[in-house]
Design a protein around this motif. Structure first.
Motif, short mmCIF file in Angstrom:
data_model
loop_
_atom_site.label_atom_id
_atom_site.label_comp_id
_atom_site.label_asym_id
_atom_site.label_seq_id
_atom_site.Cartn_x
_atom_site.Cartn_y
_atom_site.Cartn_z
N ALA A 1 -13.53 0.59 5.70
CA ALA A 1 -11.81 1.48 6.76
C ALA A 1 -12.03 2.19 5.64
O ALA A 1 -12.16 3.83 6.86
CB ALA A 1 -10.89 0.73 7.02
N ALA A 2 -11.84 2.17 4.59
CA ALA A 2 -11.81 3.70 3.68
C ALA A 2 -13.32 4.70 3.18
O ALA A 2 -13.19 5.82 2.88
CB ALA A 2 -11.31 3.14 1.94
N PRO B 1 -9.74 15.40 -1.49
CA PRO B 1 -9.20 16.43 -2.36
C PRO B 1 -7.31 16.46 -1.78
O PRO B 1 -6.90 15.95 -1.00
CB PRO B 1 -9.42 17.16 -1.34
CG PRO B 1 -9.77 16.97 -0.20
CD PRO B 1 -10.31 15.79 -0.44
N LEU B 2 -6.72 17.13 -2.43
CA LEU B 2 -5.35 17.39 -2.64
C LEU B 2 -5.81 18.95 -1.80
O LEU B 2 -6.55 20.19 -1.96
CB LEU B 2 -4.65 17.92 -3.71
CG LEU B 2 -3.27 16.79 -4.43
CD1 LEU B 2 -4.27 15.61 -4.93
CD2 LEU B 2 -2.51 17.08 -5.47
N VAL B 3 -5.18 19.16 -0.64
CA VAL B 3 -4.65 20.57 -0.08
C VAL B 3 -3.64 21.69 -0.12
O VAL B 3 -2.76 20.67 -0.48
CB VAL B 3 -5.36 20.53 1.34
CG1 VAL B 3 -6.47 20.16 1.42
CG2 VAL B 3 -4.64 18.82 2.02
N ALA B 4 -3.79 22.46 0.50
CA ALA B 4 -2.55 23.70 0.70
C ALA B 4 -1.92 23.47 1.76
O ALA B 4 -3.39 23.36 2.90
CB ALA B 4 -2.87 24.76 -0.27
N ALA C 1 0.59 -0.63 -0.15
CA ALA C 1 0.38 0.25 -0.22
C ALA C 1 0.93 1.18 -0.16
O ALA C 1 2.12 1.23 0.42
CB ALA C 1 -0.69 -0.15 1.31
N VAL C 2 0.20 2.08 -0.98
CA VAL C 2 0.88 3.55 -0.62
C VAL C 2 1.05 4.11 0.70
O VAL C 2 -0.11 4.12 1.66
CB VAL C 2 0.25 4.58 -1.17
CG1 VAL C 2 0.42 4.27 -2.44
CG2 VAL C 2 -1.05 5.22 -0.78
N ALA C 3 2.21 4.48 0.91
CA ALA C 3 2.47 5.02 2.28
C ALA C 3 1.02 6.22 2.99
O ALA C 3 1.10 5.44 4.64
CB ALA C 3 4.04 5.81 2.89
N ARG D 1 -5.13 14.80 0.84
CA ARG D 1 -5.00 14.92 3.39
C ARG D 1 -4.51 13.56 4.13
O ARG D 1 -4.32 14.09 4.49
CB ARG D 1 -6.62 15.65 2.93
CG ARG D 1 -7.45 15.70 4.27
CD ARG D 1 -6.48 17.31 5.05
NE ARG D 1 -6.86 17.45 5.93
CZ ARG D 1 -6.13 16.74 7.28
NH1 ARG D 1 -4.73 16.48 6.81
NH2 ARG D 1 -6.38 17.54 8.41
N LEU D 2 -4.83 12.64 3.19
CA LEU D 2 -4.64 11.64 4.65
C LEU D 2 -3.20 11.87 4.44
O LEU D 2 -1.87 11.41 5.49
CB LEU D 2 -4.45 10.28 3.81
CG LEU D 2 -6.34 9.61 3.57
CD1 LEU D 2 -6.35 8.57 3.23
CD2 LEU D 2 -6.97 9.68 5.26
#
Length: 213
Positions: free
Chosen positions: A211-212, A87-90, A15-17, A163-164
């Motif tokens: 879980a996701a 989402p990607l966040v600033a 899995a990606v980290a 965000r994760l």
């Protein structure tokens, strides 16, 4: 396994980290309680490496991510199940004086910390910045998301990250929604049909999906 309906045995997962540290960890902890006979092993790996391990038969499942502007090539003979989109966040130094919901163009004059261009996140953000009319001035570059967040907290620049990947409480940063453009990352569980037919592997895949959510 199919005949006996077995829900015990080993399951290997790559899995990606950022997923491994969050919902994958939650899923494995839940399985330890609900199905103590399932022994899950987890390897943190970027999508290309995770798919290599999957195709070699070294893992039963892979949790991979795909970003806007950077499609992921998934072999046709495996089964992919989308787990979530985020989402990607600033990610900004604490007390950043700019807009509550900045656009990428609002960050054009800032120094940046960013994953390298050969990482999907780094490439996706660079493409988005160029589409917004500027080339980001990258001062720190690393694939280590934790280090990136600490660099932002230290005032070395700003970042745009999933965000994760921004662990709460790890460093003093402001996390703000991006107004324009809205960038997303999708996370999927990928497996070979033969592996997913095993009840023990299917149980792990279902736990990941739960879980996701």
């Amino acid at each position: 396994d199919r005949i006996g309906g077995s829900l015990s045995g080993p399951v290997a997962l790559a899995a990606v980290a950022s997923a491994a540290a969050t919902f994958v960890s939650d899923a494995v902890a839940g399985l330890r309680e609900s199905h103590p006979g399932i022994a899950v092993t987890v390897t943190a790996a970027e999508p290309a490496r995770a798919l290599e391990l999957l195709l070699a038969g070294d893992v039963d499942l892979a949790v991979v991510d795909e970003y806007d502007h950077v499609p992921l090539a998934v072999p046709e003979f495996v089964i992919a199940r989308e787990l979530c989109a985020e989402p990607l966040v600033a990610v900004l130094p604490s007390g950043w004086p700019g807009k509550r919901r900045p656009g990428l163009a609002d960050l054009a004059g800032a120094d940046w910390v960013m994953p390298p261009e050969d990482a999907a996140c780094g490439l996706a953000v660079r493409i988005a910045c160029r589409s917004a009319g500027f080339e980001p001035s990258v001062r720190w570059e690393t694939a280590d998301m934790l280090l990136l967040v600490r660099c932002v907290a230290a005032g070395h620049g700003v970042a745009v990250l999933p965000r994760l990947s921004v662990a709460d409480g790890v460093a003093g940063v402001d996390v703000r929604a991006l107004r324009d453009p809205v960038l997303r990352r999708r996370l999927s569980a990928v497996g070979r049909a033969s592996a997913l037919a095993r009840p023990v592997v299917a149980a792990v895949a279902e736990a990941l999906a739960t879980a996701a959510r």
